[in-house]
Design a protein around this motif. Structure first.
Motif, PDB file in Angstrom:
ATOM      1  N   TYR A 214     -20.669 -28.766  10.677  1.00 40.14           N
ATOM      2  CA  TYR A 214     -21.419 -28.505  11.916  1.00 40.14           C
ATOM      3  C   TYR A 214     -22.153 -27.169  11.808  1.00 40.14           C
TER       4      TYR A 214
ATOM      5  N   ASP B 106     -25.123 -26.014  12.682  1.00 41.19           N
ATOM      6  CA  ASP B 106     -25.864 -25.490  13.834  1.00 41.19           C
ATOM      7  C   ASP B 106     -24.918 -24.847  14.856  1.00 41.19           C
TER       8      ASP B 106
ATOM      9  N   THR C 115     -23.462 -21.633  13.321  1.00 41.98           N
ATOM     10  CA  THR C 115     -24.420 -20.530  13.339  1.00 41.98           C
ATOM     11  C   THR C 115     -24.554 -19.925  14.733  1.00 41.98           C
ATOM     12  N   ALA C 116     -24.559 -20.774  15.753  1.00 37.80           N
ATOM     13  CA  ALA C 116     -24.669 -20.277  17.129  1.00 37.80           C
ATOM     14  C   ALA C 116     -23.468 -19.405  17.500  1.00 37.80           C
TER      15      ALA C 116
ATOM     16  N   GLU D 238     -23.820 -16.100  15.592  1.00 35.44           N
ATOM     17  CA  GLU D 238     -24.857 -15.237  16.174  1.00 35.44           C
ATOM     18  C   GLU D 238     -24.276 -14.363  17.289  1.00 35.44           C
TER      19      GLU D 238
END
Length: 242
Positions: A186, A188, A191-192, A195
Motif C-alpha cells: 500500500y 500511497d 507515503t501519506a 509525510e
C-alpha cells in the motif's frame, strides 16, 4: 544494578545487512558497561516477514532455526521491537498445535528483550555515562510501544545523556508508514502516513531523529532525503554508545 548475565545479541536482518554500525554500537555499549556479549554467527531471520505475509509454514522454518540457536542463551537482546515481539508473542502462537516446539518457543520467548527494555527494566540502568551534543526527537515504533509497552525506557536513557536535548515531536506515537510489507503493498497510504511523520519531525528543528527500530528510521530517512533535510537518523544504540 542487577547482576548481569552474558548477553546474547540477536542482530536484526536490516541491521546486519544495511546498518551494521548499529550492531557495532550495541556491542560497544555492552562493553562500556562491562557486560559479556555472545554473538552467534549462524543466526538468521526470525521469520517475521513470512509470518506477517501469511506464510506460516516458511515462518516456522525460520522460527525453529532461531529457537535451536538461541535456546541455550542466558538472555537475548535485540535492537528491534518488532523482532522481539515476533519471538516473544508470535512464536508460542505459531507452534500452538505442536506441543514440544511450543514449550521450546515459550522458553525462548521469556528471555528475549529489546535493548532499552533490557537496560532499564532488567538491569535497572538509566544512565550509561554517554554524551551526545545536540537536539534530538524520538519516534515511537508501533510494535515496540503497543505490543511490548516500551516508551518511557528510551526516554529515561536519553534524558541522562550529557549535552543531549530531547524535543518531543507532535504525535510521536503515530506510525511512520513502514509496517514491513505494508509499505510495498500500500505505497500511497504508506507515503501519506510518512509525510505527516516527517512534517512533525522537521517542525522540531532537531539535529537527529532517534528510534529503537532501524526499519522505521530507514523509512523516515528516505523521506528526509527527498525533502533535502539535514536531519539525520540515529538508532538509540548509536547515541548510547557515544
Amino acid at each position: 544494578m542487577h547482576k548481569e548475565k552474558t548477553v546474547t545479541l540477536f542482530v536484526q536482518c536490516l541491521v546486519d545487512s544495511m546498518y551494521p554500525q548499529v550492531g557495532y554500537a550495541m556491542l560497544q555499549l555492552f562493553e562500556n558497561l562491562n557486560i559479556s556479549v555472545d554473538i552467534p554467527l549462524n543466526q538468521t531471520c526470525c521469520g517475521q516477514p513470512a509470518f506477517n505475509s501469511g506464510y506460516r509454514k516458511q515462518a516456522k522454518i525460520a522460527a525453529k532455526r532461531f529457537i535451536e540457536i538461541f535456546e541455550t542463551a542466558e538472555v537475548i537482546v535485540c535492537p528491534s521491537g518488532s523482532c522481539v515481539d515476533m519471538v516473544k508473542h508470535q512464536y508460542p502462537n505459531l507452534f500452538r498445535s505442536d506441543s514440544p516446539w511450543r514449550e521450546r518457543a515459550k522458553k525462548v520467548s521469556q528471555k528475549i528483550f529489546e535493548l532499552t527494555e533490557y537496560l532499564v527494566d532488567i538491569l535497572e540502568v538509566e544512565d550509561v555515562k554517554s554524551r551526545f551534543k545536540g537536539r534530538v526527537t524520538y519516534h515511537d515504533s508501533c510494535h515496540l510501544l503497543r505490543n511490548l509497552g516500551v516508551g518511557d525506557q528510551p526516554r529515561k536513557l536519553m534524558n541522562n545523556i550529557k549535552d543531549l536535548q530531547l524535543v518531543e515531536m507532535k504525535n510521536s506515537e503515530k506510525c511512520c508508514g513502514f509496517g514491513g510489507t505494508f509499505a510495498v503493498k500500500y505505497p500511497d497510504i504508506s507515503t501519506a502516513i510518512l509525510e505527516e511523520k516527517v512534517d512533525n519531525i522537521i517542525a522540531t528543528k532537531v539535529d537527529a531523529v532517534v528510534g529503537c527500530d532501524i526499519s522505521c528510521l530507514m523509512n523516515i530517512q528516505g523521506m528526509l532525503n527527498r525533502r533535502n533535510s539535514q536531519i539525520k537518523i540515529m538508532h538509540i544504540a548509536q547515541v548510547l554508545a557515544q
